[in-house]
Every structure is written in C-alpha cells, then in structure tokens.
Design a protein around this motif. Structure first.
Motif, PDB file in Angstrom:
ATOM      1  N   ARG A 147       0.838  -1.215   0.000  1.00 52.45           N
ATOM      2  CA  ARG A 147       0.000   0.000   0.000  1.00 52.45           C
ATOM      3  C   ARG A 147       0.863   1.252   0.000  1.00 52.45           C
ATOM      4  NH1 ARG A 147      -1.738   3.203   4.023  1.00 52.45           N
ATOM      5  NH2 ARG A 147      -3.542   4.503   3.522  1.00 52.45           N
ATOM      6  N   GLU A 148       2.031   1.154   0.645  1.00 53.46           N
ATOM      7  CA  GLU A 148       2.939   2.313   0.701  1.00 53.46           C
ATOM      8  C   GLU A 148       3.373   2.749  -0.698  1.00 53.46           C
ATOM      9  OE1 GLU A 148       3.616   4.198   3.261  1.00 53.46           O
ATOM     10  OE2 GLU A 148       2.201   2.916   4.340  1.00 53.46           O
ATOM     11  N   GLY A 200      -0.331  -6.049  -4.765  1.00 50.31           N
ATOM     12  CA  GLY A 200      -0.599  -4.988  -5.727  1.00 50.31           C
ATOM     13  C   GLY A 200      -1.114  -3.755  -5.007  1.00 50.31           C
ATOM     14  N   CYS A 201      -0.822  -2.595  -5.590  1.00 47.03           N
ATOM     15  CA  CYS A 201      -1.346  -1.336  -5.044  1.00 47.03           C
ATOM     16  C   CYS A 201      -2.105  -0.632  -6.167  1.00 47.03           C
ATOM     17  CB  CYS A 201      -0.206  -0.451  -4.541  1.00 47.03           C
ATOM     18  SG  CYS A 201       1.002  -0.055  -5.815  1.00 47.03           S
ATOM     19  N   ILE A 213      -5.807   1.745 -12.132  1.00 41.45           N
ATOM     20  CA  ILE A 213      -6.043   0.329 -11.822  1.00 41.45           C
ATOM     21  C   ILE A 213      -5.975   0.128 -10.316  1.00 41.45           C
ATOM     22  CG2 ILE A 213      -3.653  -0.294 -12.378  1.00 41.45           C
ATOM     23  CD1 ILE A 213      -5.222  -3.001 -13.411  1.00 41.45           C
ATOM     24  N   CYS A 214      -6.907  -0.669  -9.825  1.00 44.68           N
ATOM     25  CA  CYS A 214      -7.031  -0.893  -8.383  1.00 44.68           C
ATOM     26  C   CYS A 214      -6.001  -1.897  -7.872  1.00 44.68           C
ATOM     27  CB  CYS A 214      -8.419  -1.452  -8.054  1.00 44.68           C
ATOM     28  SG  CYS A 214      -9.775  -0.346  -8.434  1.00 44.68           S
ATOM     29  N   ALA A 215      -5.803  -1.846  -6.563  1.00 49.61           N
ATOM     30  CA  ALA A 215      -4.855  -2.737  -5.891  1.00 49.61           C
ATOM     31  C   ALA A 215      -5.206  -4.210  -6.090  1.00 49.61           C
ATOM     32  CB  ALA A 215      -4.851  -2.406  -4.406  1.00 49.61           C
ATOM     33  N   GLU A 216      -6.483  -4.528  -5.968  1.00 52.73           N
ATOM     34  CA  GLU A 216      -6.908  -5.934  -6.055  1.00 52.73           C
ATOM     35  C   GLU A 216      -6.566  -6.522  -7.424  1.00 52.73           C
ATOM     36  OE1 GLU A 216      -8.602  -3.307  -5.033  1.00 52.73           O
ATOM     37  OE2 GLU A 216     -10.412  -3.852  -3.920  1.00 52.73           O
ATOM     38  N   ARG A 217      -6.900  -5.771  -8.475  1.00 55.54           N
ATOM     39  CA  ARG A 217      -6.611  -6.291  -9.816  1.00 55.54           C
ATOM     40  C   ARG A 217      -5.111  -6.401 -10.032  1.00 55.54           C
ATOM     41  NH1 ARG A 217      -9.726  -2.539 -13.555  1.00 55.54           N
ATOM     42  NH2 ARG A 217     -10.229  -1.488 -11.598  1.00 55.54           N
ATOM     43  N   ASN A 218      -4.348  -5.429  -9.552  1.00 51.89           N
ATOM     44  CA  ASN A 218      -2.898  -5.506  -9.734  1.00 51.89           C
ATOM     45  C   ASN A 218      -2.312  -6.734  -9.039  1.00 51.89           C
ATOM     46  OD1 ASN A 218      -2.028  -3.602 -11.529  1.00 51.89           O
ATOM     47  ND2 ASN A 218      -1.862  -1.969 -10.024  1.00 51.89           N
TER      48      ASN A 218
END
Ligand code: THU
Length: 140
Positions: free
Chosen positions: A23-24, A49-50, A61-66
C-alpha cells in the motif's frame, strides 16, 4: 465429503502485513487514497498490488486487480484468499470491476480491512452473486 481448509490467523496476518507494505507504493496523486492488496495462491505464495492512478482517470487500476494480475503473470491462477486494505472507516470494499476479475478465478475467501486492523471475511460469490462468467460465452 469436501473438507474446506480454513485460513489460519497467522496467514491472515501475513496477508495483512503484505497488503499494508505494498500500500505504501500506491501511486495516488489524484485521490490520495492508498490501497494495498495481497492474494494467496493455493500453493502458499503471496502476490501484492497497489492502486496506480493516471491523469486520464479511467486508466487507474485498483490494488486488487494488480495483485491478481501479478500472480497470473508469475504463473499462478488458483487462489485461496485475497486481502485488501485502505484507510477507510469500515473495511474497504472492492469495486465492481475488481469483483468481476476475482470471479474469473473462482470463489475464494476475500478479507476486507482497514488501518485500524478491522478485518471482515467474505468471499467472491458473496461480493458478486450471479456473476457473468466463461459459461455465459457458450452458444447453444
Ligand atoms: N481503489 C482500489 O484500489 N481498490 C478498491 O477496492 C477501491 C478503490 C482505488 C482506485 C482509486 O485509485 C482510488 O482507490 C479511489 O477510488
């Protein structure tokens, strides 16, 4: 009888730490809303992913998809769980696009979290019931 293996607390903690770490690295000059996600494969690997934003907002692009795309890029497509974390009052909820991408890879556990350490357990089919899937592409 199919015995479903529960994910233990230590694994959830590992996922939470991994998601917090990644997340950082979120690139969020527009929303300033950092999100981190970590996905656990059936064989125990964790991919992170972030969210990565763009001046052309729709390309964000969102964290979940990454996290899922990273796992797939490394050769993993079977998942046990995904955890997503953000600085939200309630455990953060994945957007519709991410739910659809999750559904592509099965009905695994999804843990929603925030920085206060609140973690809520759900699963893909609960987040996206009646999902569009590969079967819907079949003709008669
Ligand atoms: N975002 C995520 O990465 N995951 C979510 O679950 C919700 C939204 C991102 C997209 C955008 O960069 C920012 O959060 C605000 O919507």
């Amino acid at each position: 009888m199919i015995l479903e293996k529960m994910i233990d607390d230590k694994t959830i903690k590992d996922l939470y730490k991994s998601a917090l770490n990644v997340r950082e690295n979120a690139y969020v000059p527009y929303s300033n809303f950092k999100v981190g996600a970590a996905v656990l494969t059936e064989t125990g690997e964790i991919f992170c992913g972030c969210n990565v934003e763009n001046a052309s907002f729709g390309l964000t692009i969102c964290a979940e998809r990454n996290s899922i795309f990273s796992a797939v890029a490394h050769g993993y497509k079977s998942f046990k769980a995904l955890l997503v974390v953000a600085d939200s009052k309630e455990p953060v909820k994945p957007c519709g696009a991410c739910r659809q991408v999750m559904a592509e890879f099965g009905d695994f556990d999804v843990f929603l979290a925030n920085l206060k350490g609140n973690i809520e357990k759900t699963k893909v089919s609960e987040l996206l019931p009646y999902a569009f899937g590969s079967n819907d592409l079949m003709k008669e």
